[in-house]
Design an enzyme around this catalytic site. Sequence first.
Site, mmCIF file in Angstrom:
data_model
loop_
_atom_site.group_PDB
_atom_site.id
_atom_site.type_symbol
_atom_site.label_atom_id
_atom_site.label_comp_id
_atom_site.label_asym_id
_atom_site.label_seq_id
_atom_site.Cartn_x
_atom_site.Cartn_y
_atom_site.Cartn_z
ATOM 1 N N LYS A 33 37.178 28.143 30.597
ATOM 2 C CA LYS A 33 35.751 27.903 30.350
ATOM 3 C C LYS A 33 35.193 28.952 29.380
ATOM 4 O O LYS A 33 35.822 29.991 29.132
ATOM 5 C CB LYS A 33 35.001 27.945 31.686
ATOM 6 C CG LYS A 33 35.434 26.843 32.671
ATOM 7 C CD LYS A 33 34.587 26.899 33.930
ATOM 8 C CE LYS A 33 34.991 25.800 34.898
ATOM 9 N NZ LYS A 33 34.079 25.768 36.070
ATOM 10 N N TYR A 77 31.920 15.459 34.846
ATOM 11 C CA TYR A 77 31.163 15.934 36.005
ATOM 12 C C TYR A 77 30.256 14.844 36.571
ATOM 13 O O TYR A 77 29.187 15.149 37.083
ATOM 14 C CB TYR A 77 30.321 17.154 35.615
ATOM 15 C CG TYR A 77 31.112 18.438 35.413
ATOM 16 C CD1 TYR A 77 32.007 18.909 36.380
ATOM 17 C CD2 TYR A 77 30.939 19.206 34.269
ATOM 18 C CE1 TYR A 77 32.713 20.094 36.201
ATOM 19 C CE2 TYR A 77 31.645 20.397 34.087
ATOM 20 C CZ TYR A 77 32.527 20.838 35.060
ATOM 21 O OH TYR A 77 33.222 22.019 34.888
ATOM 22 N N ASN A 86 33.048 30.877 36.373
ATOM 23 C CA ASN A 86 34.250 31.153 37.171
ATOM 24 C C ASN A 86 35.548 30.960 36.365
ATOM 25 O O ASN A 86 36.597 30.655 36.923
ATOM 26 C CB ASN A 86 34.234 30.318 38.459
ATOM 27 C CG ASN A 86 34.130 28.822 38.192
ATOM 28 O OD1 ASN A 86 34.215 28.379 37.042
ATOM 29 N ND2 ASN A 86 33.966 28.047 39.236
ATOM 30 N N HIS A 138 38.690 25.845 35.034
ATOM 31 C CA HIS A 138 38.649 24.588 35.782
ATOM 32 C C HIS A 138 40.084 24.205 36.109
ATOM 33 O O HIS A 138 40.983 24.456 35.302
ATOM 34 C CB HIS A 138 38.030 23.472 34.925
ATOM 35 C CG HIS A 138 38.348 22.106 35.462
ATOM 36 N ND1 HIS A 138 37.580 21.475 36.404
ATOM 37 C CD2 HIS A 138 39.407 21.277 35.216
ATOM 38 C CE1 HIS A 138 38.139 20.312 36.714
ATOM 39 N NE2 HIS A 138 39.249 20.160 36.009
ATOM 40 N N GLU A 161 41.711 13.177 33.927
ATOM 41 C CA GLU A 161 41.293 14.244 33.006
ATOM 42 C C GLU A 161 42.178 14.277 31.753
ATOM 43 O O GLU A 161 41.690 14.519 30.646
ATOM 44 C CB GLU A 161 41.316 15.597 33.730
ATOM 45 C CG GLU A 161 40.248 15.696 34.813
ATOM 46 C CD GLU A 161 40.291 16.985 35.629
ATOM 47 O OE1 GLU A 161 39.356 17.207 36.416
ATOM 48 O OE2 GLU A 161 41.260 17.773 35.492
HETATM 49 O O1 CDP Z 1 35.632 23.928 39.865
HETATM 50 P P1 CDP Z 1 35.749 23.580 41.333
HETATM 51 O O2 CDP Z 1 36.542 22.319 41.576
HETATM 52 O O3 CDP Z 1 36.238 24.745 42.133
HETATM 53 O O4 CDP Z 1 34.257 23.323 41.864
HETATM 54 P P2 CDP Z 1 33.341 22.008 41.843
HETATM 55 O O5 CDP Z 1 32.594 21.981 43.139
HETATM 56 O O6 CDP Z 1 34.137 20.798 41.476
HETATM 57 O O7 CDP Z 1 32.282 22.308 40.702
HETATM 58 C C1 CDP Z 1 32.614 22.183 39.352
HETATM 59 C C2 CDP Z 1 31.998 23.342 38.609
HETATM 60 O O8 CDP Z 1 30.588 23.273 38.673
HETATM 61 C C3 CDP Z 1 32.332 24.732 39.160
HETATM 62 O O9 CDP Z 1 33.604 25.193 38.779
HETATM 63 C C4 CDP Z 1 31.205 25.566 38.586
HETATM 64 O O10 CDP Z 1 31.471 25.999 37.249
HETATM 65 C C5 CDP Z 1 30.034 24.572 38.608
HETATM 66 N N1 CDP Z 1 29.141 24.814 39.754
HETATM 67 C C6 CDP Z 1 27.898 25.400 39.528
HETATM 68 O O11 CDP Z 1 27.554 25.676 38.390
HETATM 69 N N2 CDP Z 1 27.059 25.641 40.594
HETATM 70 C C7 CDP Z 1 27.426 25.315 41.841
HETATM 71 N N3 CDP Z 1 26.594 25.561 42.855
HETATM 72 C C8 CDP Z 1 28.672 24.720 42.083
HETATM 73 C C9 CDP Z 1 29.528 24.472 41.024
HETATM 74 MG MG MG Z 2 36.154 20.316 41.181
#
Ligand code: CDP
Ligand code: MG
Length: 138
Positions: free
Chosen positions: A9, A49, A112, A115, A126
Amino acid sequence: MEKTVVLIKPDGMKKKIVGKIIDRFEREGLEFIGLKLINLTQEILDTWYVHHKDKPFFQDLSHFMKETPVVAMVLKSENAVNRVRSVIGPTDSQKAPPDSIRGQHGEDVQRNVVHASDAPERAEFEIKLLFKSSEIYG
Ligand code: CDP
Ligand code: MG
């Protein structure tokens, strides 16, 4: 053999840790079968997303993901999805173990660093969204 998709990212790009992240996956035994830089457009992000479209963080997340081009890679190994998810750590960098990529380099729940696909079917989705079949070598 299973495939999974990883994105570095924009926070990871700005920190110039692309080499470190690639090195970590190589040391974990994953094989690279696709690798390139890509600009995530709003159109791609709306699809990528789609399950987060109604969340309060979606707009901010889209903005963040467009800060720089991202490195997109396809990795292959036995159990690749779970292996990679365990190497990167949980979504919230503050809660991620210190030896995970997010724990080492991430800032918070949004910035973070990486991805990773959360299921083999999701990885296929994807790959289709980001890569031509001629760009996958395996
Ligand atoms: O990336 P991951 O699968 O661990 O998490 P996700 O729940 O699928 O969310 C996708 C991405 O959205 C995260 O990796 C974060 O960059 C973002 N996110 C965010 O900006 N704020 C949150 N409260 C949760 C997720
Ligand atoms: Mg995810």
